[in-house]
Design an enzyme around this catalytic site. Sequence first.
Site, short mmCIF file in Angstrom:
data_model
loop_
_atom_site.label_atom_id
_atom_site.label_comp_id
_atom_site.label_asym_id
_atom_site.label_seq_id
_atom_site.Cartn_x
_atom_site.Cartn_y
_atom_site.Cartn_z
N ARG A 107 16.72 15.57 13.46
CA ARG A 107 16.99 16.88 12.87
C ARG A 107 18.46 16.98 12.03
O ARG A 107 18.53 17.84 11.22
CB ARG A 107 17.15 17.94 13.71
CG ARG A 107 15.58 18.17 14.78
CD ARG A 107 15.60 18.88 15.88
NE ARG A 107 16.00 20.41 15.64
CZ ARG A 107 15.33 21.25 15.31
NH1 ARG A 107 13.80 21.04 15.45
NH2 ARG A 107 15.68 22.73 14.89
N LYS B 200 -0.77 10.75 0.85
CA LYS B 200 0.47 10.16 -0.35
C LYS B 200 0.09 10.48 -1.57
O LYS B 200 0.66 10.98 -2.59
CB LYS B 200 0.29 8.70 0.04
CG LYS B 200 0.94 8.27 1.36
CD LYS B 200 1.10 6.91 1.52
CE LYS B 200 -0.32 5.95 1.05
NZ LYS B 200 -1.14 6.23 2.41
N HIS C 135 0.95 -1.11 -0.01
CA HIS C 135 0.06 -0.03 -0.04
C HIS C 135 0.82 1.32 0.13
O HIS C 135 1.75 1.36 0.83
CB HIS C 135 -1.04 0.19 1.26
CG HIS C 135 -1.79 1.34 1.38
ND1 HIS C 135 -2.75 1.65 0.44
CD2 HIS C 135 -1.87 2.18 2.34
CE1 HIS C 135 -3.34 2.70 0.72
NE2 HIS C 135 -2.69 3.23 1.69
N ASP D 288 -1.85 3.96 -4.82
CA ASP D 288 -2.49 3.08 -3.79
C ASP D 288 -2.00 1.69 -3.58
O ASP D 288 -1.71 1.32 -2.45
CB ASP D 288 -3.99 3.17 -4.44
CG ASP D 288 -4.97 2.33 -3.27
OD1 ASP D 288 -4.83 3.01 -2.19
OD2 ASP D 288 -5.95 1.71 -3.70
#
Length: 322
Positions: free
Chosen positions: A247, A163, A142, A181
């Site tokens: 970070r 997405k 997916h 998808d």
Amino acid sequence: MADEVKLSKLIKDNKSILEVYQGQEYVNAKKIYVSDIYRPGLELTGYFDFYPAQRIQLLGRTEISYAARLDHEIRTHVFTKMATKATPCFLISRSLPVPEELSEAAEKANIPILRTSESTTYISSILTEYLRARLAKRNSIHGVLVEIKGMGVLLTGASGVGKSETALGLVQRGHRLIADDRVDVFQKDHNTVVGEAPKILRHLMEIRGIGIIDVMNLFGAGAVKSRTEIQLVINLVNWDPKANYDRLGFQENTREICNVEIPQVNIPVKVGRNIEIIIEVAAMNFRAKKMGYDATQMFDNNLTNLISEHSKEDTDKVQHDD
């Protein structure tokens, strides 16, 4: 996974380099079950103990020239033994002449003979890659697969994280959609995983509030591609103010797909962040690392050197004061 490839399909998909020399009427009945191509060598000497009859039998300049030195009876014998019910076809490279004995043996066994003008090594590699891709075991993931500057990037994340919308933004920025998808993946070789769209979903996207759109129809043929190698996974996660996100880029995560470890980057999503640009930069940064330039490592080295220099200055100052 496809258990078989029809010979007619292989010929159709490679019609620019393959032609049916003989036995067109037998093509539709023939199927291929293995991806390996075989060049019969020892068989021409009469040794058939380990003859892989189920493979495409490829004869090039070496095989044809050696067969020409054999007596007629011996050529007839070896080609008759090579032409079994399991043999999908014979293939002659470099547009070489087909031995009469091979033509007769293939006709009696209802086996097509194909011919190509390409070199033996080249046609072998092309057909092997073609068959491996179609006979490989496939899994479904997916997500959304896009190609960014020639690099396959798989977008994953929970349903509703954005997405498809992100992929649409990337297409608008000139990148390519592979699958939306559902992404079908297969292992091409030891270190390579390829992704593609299911046939029914090819070139299509589902955008909430709009519905199904045809990306090729809206953006042109250059906005889509049938398949690509997956080189990077970008996992989109909803922004959590309490989470401790990386970070500096020191964390190196991977995701296993078809027994291959693919590098993964986790990107938090929240209103106001331009995710398309961030993903684009993440892909370019990953490529730079593969080419040997790692900005994170360079920063770490510079910081270490700076700390070392300051420590030395402090030590010298203390010694001078003493």
